[in-house]
Design an enzyme around this catalytic site. Structure first.
Site, PDB file in Angstrom:
ATOM      1  N   LYS A 231     -16.339   0.942   9.820  1.00 43.07           N
ATOM      2  CA  LYS A 231     -15.146   0.193  10.225  1.00 43.07           C
ATOM      3  C   LYS A 231     -15.000   0.204  11.744  1.00 43.07           C
ATOM      4  CE  LYS A 231     -10.096   0.118   9.652  1.00 43.07           C
ATOM      5  NZ  LYS A 231      -8.943   0.685   8.909  1.00 43.07           N
TER       6      LYS A 231
ATOM      7  N   ASN B 143       0.830  -1.189   0.000  1.00 42.89           N
ATOM      8  CA  ASN B 143       0.000   0.000   0.000  1.00 42.89           C
ATOM      9  C   ASN B 143       0.869   1.244   0.000  1.00 42.89           C
ATOM     10  OD1 ASN B 143      -2.337  -1.508   0.160  1.00 42.89           O
ATOM     11  ND2 ASN B 143      -2.498  -1.360   2.380  1.00 42.89           N
TER      12      ASN B 143
ATOM     13  N   LYS C 257      13.308 -14.234 -10.043  1.00 44.31           N
ATOM     14  CA  LYS C 257      12.512 -13.264 -10.776  1.00 44.31           C
ATOM     15  C   LYS C 257      11.673 -13.984 -11.827  1.00 44.31           C
ATOM     16  CE  LYS C 257      12.923  -9.256 -13.830  1.00 44.31           C
ATOM     17  NZ  LYS C 257      13.870  -8.341 -14.508  1.00 44.31           N
TER      18      LYS C 257
ATOM     19  N   ASP D 107      -3.711  -5.984   2.512  1.00 43.79           N
ATOM     20  CA  ASP D 107      -4.822  -6.883   2.832  1.00 43.79           C
ATOM     21  C   ASP D 107      -4.558  -8.314   2.366  1.00 43.79           C
ATOM     22  OD1 ASP D 107      -6.409  -4.884   4.018  1.00 43.79           O
ATOM     23  OD2 ASP D 107      -7.048  -4.183   2.043  1.00 43.79           O
TER      24      ASP D 107
ATOM     25  N   ASP E 108      -6.001  -9.563  10.027  1.00 43.41           N
ATOM     26  CA  ASP E 108      -6.333  -8.187  10.394  1.00 43.41           C
ATOM     27  C   ASP E 108      -5.754  -7.906  11.787  1.00 43.41           C
ATOM     28  OD1 ASP E 108      -7.642  -5.849  11.378  1.00 43.41           O
ATOM     29  OD2 ASP E 108      -9.226  -6.127   9.897  1.00 43.41           O
ATOM     30  N   ILE E 109      -4.683  -7.138  11.833  1.00 38.66           N
ATOM     31  CA  ILE E 109      -3.968  -6.901  13.093  1.00 38.66           C
ATOM     32  C   ILE E 109      -4.828  -6.136  14.089  1.00 38.66           C
ATOM     33  CG2 ILE E 109      -1.942  -5.827  14.144  1.00 38.66           C
ATOM     34  CD1 ILE E 109      -0.452  -6.301  11.516  1.00 38.66           C
TER      35      ILE E 109
END
Length: 399
Positions: free
Chosen positions: A339, A212, A291, A281, A308-309
């Protein structure tokens, strides 16, 4: 934009003779940027290492060097200056000047000013490692600590003389942080705060991965603000290009699984958990050790969810006070509140991803059981300090 979360600090920055005096110029710049009013005072020896013109240009004030200065009313700088200052910082503080302070000697403007002060005195020692380790210097340092002075450093590393060891003056950014921390209210004194920051990187092959967008700036600012508020802070960070704040426990991780493992190991002792990290996620089910060569054809990448921490932490039988972050691109408050309720969080911080990621300033919206609290645009460190105050207020109400 300067940090306006604290009243303007009036600081006397004293320089004594030593090579580390060059760092004082950068220190003055950082302090001024942070909203601190700086008045520089230099010993004659310090003037051999850095010019008064440099400090005057940075602070916007004439640099004082003589006990009887005709530019000051009644010429009594050693009295007038300290009465109008919130603190005095000596950086660098040479072995000779430390000895003067310990024994109450006053033979120039700076030493006389320190003796006549009625404000706190902080010193940043800087000297050769053997001078620092000398029994006389250590006796003087012990005496100053008993007298209530704050000793900042010294650090360890290469020295101007070519030797390596303890005695280096702390870096300018560390000293600037220490000044701000000295004046912060200790709202989280005795608390242990766990903060996650930055992105996580999920490998696809030896050179590619998923992550992210996150600079880590908000998480690092919160870690610093919590530390300044008196908390014991553990900062768990994904890969970012930031210098960790000093005087806290820093743990570097790469992947979401790495971060989960560290959080699980640390969270049992945490009073507050602030989940700022932009954790990926998903991760690849199969990671190639080499590679993957481009063929010109489509490829299929099979992904599996990461744990999900924040949900894990909030669901613990004896969960810490959990603070979540929601970076949304639309319907900010609606999505953020959903949320918060889903994860049963006492507090969630929401912002627009397109405005916050990578920026130095941001707007924040705090959502808790009492409603919405809007924090107008400000530097991230200012926002972090506001958030810490809100957390402390919520904890006080729930106590």
């Amino acid at each position: 934009m300067t940090d306006t979360s604290l009243p303007r600090i009036r600081l006397i920055l004293g320089l004594t003779g030593g090579v580390a005096a060059y760092k004082a110029a950068e220190l003055a710049r950082l302090l001024m940027h942070d909203g601190v009013d700086v008045q520089a005072v230099m010993t004659r020896s310090a003037c051999h290492f850095v010019g008064t013109a440099t400090l005057q240009a940075l602070t916007g004030k004439p640099v004082l060097t003589e006990l009887w200065d005709e530019r000051l009313p009644n010429g009594m700088a050693h009295i007038d200056l300290s009465r109008n200052a919130d603190a005095i910082l000596i950086a660098p503080a040479s072995a000779d000047f430390i000895a003067k302070l310990a024994h109450g000697l006053a033979d120039d403007l700076l030493s006389t000013l320190c003796l006549a002060r009625d404000c706190p005195l902080l010193i940043a020692p800087a000297m050769n490692r053997q001078m620092w380790e000398n029994a006389a210097t250590q006796r003087n340092i012990d005496m100053l600590e008993r007298d209530g002075l704050t000793i900042l450093g010294p650090g360890s590393g290469p020295q101007a003389c070519g030797e390596t060891g303890i005695g280096r003056m702390l870096e300018a950014y560390e000293l600037a942080e220490s000044v701000r921390a000295f004046f912060e209210p200790r709202l989280l004194q005795g608390k242990r705060v766990l903060v996650t920051a930055g992105p996580t990187y999920e490998a696809i092959d030896a050179v590619r991965g998923i992550m992210n967008l996150s600079s880590g700036k908000m998480g690092y600012a919160i870690a610093r603000a919590a530390r300044d508020a008196g908390a014991e802070v553990i900062l768990v960070s994904g890969p970012v290009c930031l210098q960790p704040p000093s005087a806290l426990k820093f743990l570097s991780v790469t992947s979401a699984e790495d971060m989960v493992a560290v959080v699980k190991n640390e969270i049992s002792q945490a009073d507050i958990f602030v989940s700022v990290a932009a954790v990926a996620d998903y991760r690849a089910i199969r990671v190639s050790g080499q590679k993957i060569k481009k063929t010109g054809s489509n490829i299929t990448l099979e992904l599996t969810p990461n744990q999900d921490i924040l949900a894990y932490a909030a669901g613990l039988p004896h969960a810490p006070f959990c603070v979540g972050f929601a970076a949304e691109t639309e319907n900010l408050e609606e999505n953020a509140e959903a949320k918060r309720r889903k994860k049963r969080l006492p507090l969630l911080v929401a912002n627009l991803a397109q405005e916050a990621i990578g920026s130095e300033e941001c707007e924040l919206t705090l959502l808790d059981d009492s409603g919405r609290h809007f924090l107008p645009e400000a530097p991230k460190l200012v926002q972090a300090r506001r958030l810490v105050k809100h957390i402390a207020s919520m904890q006080k109400k729930n106590a």
